[in-house]
Enzyme design. Structure first.
Site, mmCIF file in Angstrom:
data_model
loop_
_atom_site.group_PDB
_atom_site.id
_atom_site.type_symbol
_atom_site.label_atom_id
_atom_site.label_comp_id
_atom_site.label_asym_id
_atom_site.label_seq_id
_atom_site.Cartn_x
_atom_site.Cartn_y
_atom_site.Cartn_z
ATOM 1 N N SER A 116 72.103 34.655 -21.082
ATOM 2 C CA SER A 116 72.385 33.357 -20.484
ATOM 3 C C SER A 116 71.958 32.247 -21.007
ATOM 4 O O SER A 116 72.164 32.108 -22.428
ATOM 5 C CB SER A 116 72.181 33.186 -19.021
ATOM 6 O OG SER A 116 72.710 32.351 -18.408
ATOM 7 N N GLU A 233 80.539 35.647 -23.697
ATOM 8 C CA GLU A 233 80.753 35.816 -22.269
ATOM 9 C C GLU A 233 80.384 34.605 -21.360
ATOM 10 O O GLU A 233 79.797 33.538 -22.028
ATOM 11 C CB GLU A 233 79.880 36.946 -21.704
ATOM 12 C CG GLU A 233 78.492 36.678 -21.796
ATOM 13 C CD GLU A 233 77.732 35.829 -20.948
ATOM 14 O OE1 GLU A 233 78.391 35.805 -19.806
ATOM 15 O OE2 GLU A 233 76.488 35.385 -21.165
ATOM 16 N N HIS A 301 77.171 38.490 -17.233
ATOM 17 C CA HIS A 301 76.585 38.205 -15.708
ATOM 18 C C HIS A 301 76.974 38.984 -14.700
ATOM 19 O O HIS A 301 76.909 38.814 -13.629
ATOM 20 C CB HIS A 301 77.043 36.693 -15.489
ATOM 21 C CG HIS A 301 76.239 35.673 -16.341
ATOM 22 N ND1 HIS A 301 76.569 35.414 -17.661
ATOM 23 C CD2 HIS A 301 75.502 34.638 -15.880
ATOM 24 C CE1 HIS A 301 75.650 34.313 -18.043
ATOM 25 N NE2 HIS A 301 74.747 34.113 -16.782
#
Length: 330
Positions: A116, A233, A301
């Protein structure tokens, strides 16, 4: 692209330092699963230690730039530390980039894992030092009690073995607030990886969280994409139009002739992304018209989550309804 620096594999008996370059551990431990996290690392023969500032918490659920840089530098400089694991993601890891000692990091290569917001650090380490890092579970991720086995096995294979990792689609997946209620879990059957464009390719792995990679455009910390397999992503915060805009921006910012393949992680349900929408998004990208594209892959995620060696090598083979993906750190 710089010559890759491959960190030594983690071995039983090693120390892994936990740092918080984004959000504070004190935020995470509002739902405290520390005992399970530490039990899992003991089972791998690894000892966890913690940066001095991991529990400091300000109005941004983080702490000062100086404190975060100090913990990261200490972890790389300490000869007793073999690996570094981030607490969780967040929004502000890019604040650290002008303050990091890249020579220190290059002289002390270590396993560095997170995802992330941590993407900015991983991309910058690749660009400035050539260090291979790992887009994979945070320290906090190891507190997931159930349905965590594939994630843990992928992590172990990526950072504790020398063998290539042949990924296969998970049989089921989850997308829930597991940390709030470990009993309220509803795994969903996985319909496999989506072959959006067939083909075969091999190249260096570049990428991570899409919107976070894009923060580096035009900076000295943006890695190049020479011979690259792009892995991207995104989180529940981004709907299909935003993903389309961000992917377009990334592909317009890099040299498209250098991109060998595109691998897209599974989207969270809250994004509203469907296979049909993603196919249309990819169809509008002229820069990937002739390269393999696979999506709904097990990283990002949702869970389970593969550990991806950023700066390592990927082999992609996609045809019909099937795809193969092999990852190597060297």
């Amino acid at each position: 692209m710089r010559a890759p620096i491959v960190p030594a594999r983690l071995r039983a008996g090693n120390e892994v330092r936990v740092v918080a370059p984004s959000r504070s551990r004190s935020m995470v431990t509002e739902f405290d699963h520390t005992a399970l996290v530490e039990e899992r690392f003991r089972a791998m023969g690894l000892t966890l230690t913690y940066g001095r500032h991991v529990d400091e918490r300000d109005a941004f659920d983080s702490t000062s730039i100086a404190a975060r840089v100090e913990d990261l530098h200490d972890a790389f400089a300490d000869p007793a530390v073999a690996g570094i694991l981030t607490v969780i993601g967040g929004y502000n890891a890019n604040e650290l980039l002008p303050h990091l000692d890249w020579d220190l990091i290059a002289r002390n290569p270590k396993v560095f894992c997170g995802y992330s917001d941590i993407t900015v650090l991983q991309a910058a380490m690749l660009a400035r030092t050539g260090l291979i890092t790992y887009s994979g579970p945070h320290w906090s991720s190891f507190g997931m009690r159930d349905h965590f086995e594939p994630t843990m096995e992928w992590f172990r294979r990526a950072v504790m073995t020398d063998e290539p990792v042949d990924l296969e689609p998970a049989t089921e997946w989850t997308d829930d607030l597991w940390f709030m209620d470990q009993d309220a879990r509803s795994p969903m059957p996985n319909d496999g990886w989506w072959v959006l464009r067939p083909g075969e390719a091999e190249g260096a792995i570049v990428g991570g969280n899409l919107c976070t990679v894009n923060l580096l455009q035009g900076t000295a910390w943006m890695p190049d994409v020479e011979d690259a397999v792009l892995f991207v992503e995104d989180s529940a915060l981004h709907d299909p139009p935003t993903v389309a805009r961000d992917l377009t921006s990334l592909l317009q910012a890099v040299d498209p002739l250098q991109v060998r393949a595109l691998v897209i992680g599974r989207f969270q349900r809250a994004t509203g992304m469907t296979r049909e929408l993603l196919e249309e998004i990819v169809r509008r990208q002229p820069f990937v018209a002739g390269v393999p594209v696979i999506a709904n892959v097990d990283f990002g995620h949702t869970s389970p989550q593969a550990t991806i060696p950023i700066g390592g090598r990927a082999s992609v083979s996609a045809g019909g309804a099937t795809a193969r993906l092999t990852l190597r750190s060297t």
